[in-house]
Design a protein around this motif. Structure first.
Motif, PDB file in Angstrom:
ATOM      1  N   ALA A  93       0.831  -1.208   0.000  1.00 60.01           N
ATOM      2  CA  ALA A  93       0.000   0.000   0.000  1.00 60.01           C
ATOM      3  C   ALA A  93       0.863   1.253   0.000  1.00 60.01           C
ATOM      4  O   ALA A  93       0.568   2.226  -0.724  1.00 60.01           O
ATOM      5  CB  ALA A  93      -0.930  -0.016   1.212  1.00 60.01           C
ATOM      6  N   PRO A 129      -4.178  -5.098  -1.039  1.00 60.28           N
ATOM      7  CA  PRO A 129      -5.114  -4.258  -1.803  1.00 60.28           C
ATOM      8  C   PRO A 129      -5.917  -5.000  -2.861  1.00 60.28           C
ATOM      9  O   PRO A 129      -6.973  -4.528  -3.278  1.00 60.28           O
ATOM     10  CB  PRO A 129      -4.188  -3.208  -2.439  1.00 60.28           C
ATOM     11  CG  PRO A 129      -3.035  -3.097  -1.484  1.00 60.28           C
ATOM     12  CD  PRO A 129      -2.820  -4.494  -0.975  1.00 60.28           C
ATOM     13  N   MET A 138      -9.727  -5.381  -2.620  1.00 66.63           N
ATOM     14  CA  MET A 138     -10.675  -4.295  -2.902  1.00 66.63           C
ATOM     15  C   MET A 138     -11.453  -4.537  -4.190  1.00 66.63           C
ATOM     16  O   MET A 138     -12.645  -4.239  -4.272  1.00 66.63           O
ATOM     17  CB  MET A 138      -9.938  -2.951  -2.964  1.00 66.63           C
ATOM     18  CG  MET A 138      -9.476  -2.447  -1.606  1.00 66.63           C
ATOM     19  SD  MET A 138      -8.949  -0.722  -1.650  1.00 66.63           S
ATOM     20  CE  MET A 138      -7.542  -0.827  -2.730  1.00 66.63           C
ATOM     21  N   ASP A 168     -10.212  -2.042   2.171  1.00 67.77           N
ATOM     22  CA  ASP A 168      -9.256  -0.965   1.896  1.00 67.77           C
ATOM     23  C   ASP A 168      -8.392  -0.631   3.101  1.00 67.77           C
ATOM     24  O   ASP A 168      -7.802   0.459   3.169  1.00 67.77           O
ATOM     25  CB  ASP A 168     -10.008   0.284   1.430  1.00 67.77           C
ATOM     26  CG  ASP A 168     -10.978   0.810   2.479  1.00 67.77           C
ATOM     27  OD1 ASP A 168     -11.284   0.073   3.453  1.00 67.77           O
ATOM     28  OD2 ASP A 168     -11.454   1.958   2.328  1.00 67.77           O
ATOM     29  N   TYR A 173      -4.672   0.522   2.441  1.00 73.26           N
ATOM     30  CA  TYR A 173      -4.597   1.840   1.793  1.00 73.26           C
ATOM     31  C   TYR A 173      -4.947   2.960   2.759  1.00 73.26           C
ATOM     32  O   TYR A 173      -4.301   4.013   2.781  1.00 73.26           O
ATOM     33  CB  TYR A 173      -5.529   1.882   0.589  1.00 73.26           C
ATOM     34  CG  TYR A 173      -4.899   1.384  -0.701  1.00 73.26           C
ATOM     35  CD1 TYR A 173      -3.575   0.970  -0.745  1.00 73.26           C
ATOM     36  CD2 TYR A 173      -5.629   1.333  -1.878  1.00 73.26           C
ATOM     37  CE1 TYR A 173      -2.994   0.521  -1.914  1.00 73.26           C
ATOM     38  CE2 TYR A 173      -5.057   0.880  -3.064  1.00 73.26           C
ATOM     39  CZ  TYR A 173      -3.746   0.476  -3.070  1.00 73.26           C
ATOM     40  OH  TYR A 173      -3.173   0.035  -4.243  1.00 73.26           O
ATOM     41  N   GLN A 174      -5.977   2.760   3.572  1.00 75.17           N
ATOM     42  CA  GLN A 174      -6.346   3.791   4.533  1.00 75.17           C
ATOM     43  C   GLN A 174      -5.218   4.054   5.519  1.00 75.17           C
ATOM     44  O   GLN A 174      -4.901   5.200   5.840  1.00 75.17           O
ATOM     45  CB  GLN A 174      -7.605   3.376   5.300  1.00 75.17           C
ATOM     46  CG  GLN A 174      -8.889   3.528   4.512  1.00 75.17           C
ATOM     47  CD  GLN A 174     -10.075   3.778   5.426  1.00 75.17           C
ATOM     48  OE1 GLN A 174     -10.081   4.683   6.248  1.00 75.17           O
ATOM     49  NE2 GLN A 174     -11.093   2.956   5.281  1.00 75.17           N
TER      50      GLN A 174
END
Length: 378
Positions: free
Chosen positions: A27, A183, A186, A364, A367-368
């Motif tokens: 990420a 990821p 997602m 996610d 990524y967050q």
């Protein structure tokens, strides 16, 4: 100047800690290609002998003295004192010399073992790095907590509430993004299971059960497979053993010996990098309640049957997931068969569980977390 992010993990206590670290690394690289992101094994780097000893003690405790491990886990203060005092001091110099001297901007621990040693190394710096930890279960114990930690990444708001209420952590330090998973989940979660089954050469219309989470030494899915092969209604069964070659051989032998597998479609696999494809094909996942595996299943919206949770974190994970209505716990093989039979016969009830599971999933999460951390250092 490009940011330098060091992720410290441990692979000997289950693959989930390492997978969370690798998910975060991916990420970060996707969000900030210029960043230098390094994943290292803490004990593997500073004390291979202690790593081997810790692995032996951990798995033998789970296998031979589970009640003792449960007491140690429930009374986290004693283990926390060991990690925060003698071990932290002895390991911190080697961590500093081999890892911290290189000047990371952020250090993230996805396992608690070296967290206090990292905090001790941080204290020695004129310009300290930001120290974070990723709690890889749906519950937090005392050994995850240290005053030098700048931020906590946790699986759910309830874990954040526990950090605040029980350990008096500032809510501003806590991010409830979910346990970091790759990821790829997602986009994978958007495809219906029939599409995944067609892609993988499976029957698109057959009720499909995935057995996974068998990498640990305390996992034994061979009798589970044997029982499912006697299931009256034909099933499509996928068994994934990861890097557990012994379990893979056992399952293959079970298939060779079975005379009751007529009508069932069975696929037995070892390590599968794209595990999301096989999760996507499943209607139900039967697994051990490790935090990472369960987070992946939630992201894919798959109801869970949690088989014989181990003491400590697995028991806590199972309790959390059952309270959320996304999982059932089975202590026996017959319980697994009963739960599966009920969901197969009452598809509306299964669908209700699947919908709750999809709502709870955090595809996610990595990524967050990466975005939040990068905003603080760039």
């Amino acid at each position: 100047m490009k940011p330098y992010i060091l992720i410290c993990t441990e692979e000997w206590a289950g693959s989930g800690h390492q997978m969370a670290a690798l998910s975060l690394q991916q990420a970060f690289q996707d969000k900030a290609p210029e960043a230098n992101v390094r994943v290292v094994g803490g004990l593997e780097t500073v004390s291979p002998i202690l790593r081997s000893l810790s692995r032996i003690v951990y798995y033998n405790s789970l296998r031979y003295t589970p009640a003792l491990w449960q007491r140690i886990y429930d009374n986290g203060n004693s283990l926390a004192l060991i990690l925060q005092k003698p071990l932290a001091v002895s390991l911190s110099k080697r961590l500093y010399d081999k890892l911290i001297r290189t000047g990371p901007d952020v250090v993230i621990a996805t396992h608690a073992y070296c967290l206090s040693a990292l905090a001790e190394a941080k204290r020695k710096l004129a310009k300290p790095f930001r120290l974070g930890c990723v709690v890889t279960d749906f519950h937090v114990n005392r050994f995850w907590v240290h005053p030098a930690v700048d931020f906590y990444l946790v699986a759910h708001e309830q874990v954040a509430d526990q950090l605040v209420a029980q350990f008096h952590i500032d809510p501003e330090k806590i991010c409830s993004f979910g346990i970091p998973i790759r990821p790829a989940f997602m986009t994978a979660r958007l495809r219906p299971n029939r599409d995944w089954r067609k892609q993988l050469g499976l029957n698109p219309d057959r009720f499909t059960v995935l057995l996974t989470g068998g990498e640990g030494k305390c996992s034994n899915f061979e009798p589970v497979l044997a029982r499912l092969l006697r299931f009256q209604t034909p099933l499509q069964i996928i068994a994934i053993t990861g890097k557990n070659a012994r379990l893979l051989a056992q399952l293959q032998k079970t298939m060779e010996k079975s005379r009751s597998a007529v009508g069932h479609a069975v696929r037995i696999l070892g390590f599968e990098e794209a595990i999301w494809e096989w999760m996507g094909a499943a209607d139900v996942i039967v697994t051990k309640p490790g935090g990472l595996t369960c987070s992946e299943a939630l992201a894919m919206g798959k109801p869970l049957i949690l088989y014989q949770p181990l003491p400590g974190q697995e028991k806590k994970n199972s309790a959390f997931l059952r309270a959320c209505g996304v999982a059932e716990e089975a202590q026996s093989i017959e319980q697994i068969a009963s739960i599966l039979g009920g969901w197969q016969a009452e598809r509306e009830r299964w669908q209700s569980v699947a919908e709750r599971t999809a709502k709870l999933g955090r595809a996610d999460s990595a990524y967050q977390a990466a975005e939040e951390i990068l905003t603080k250092i760039m």
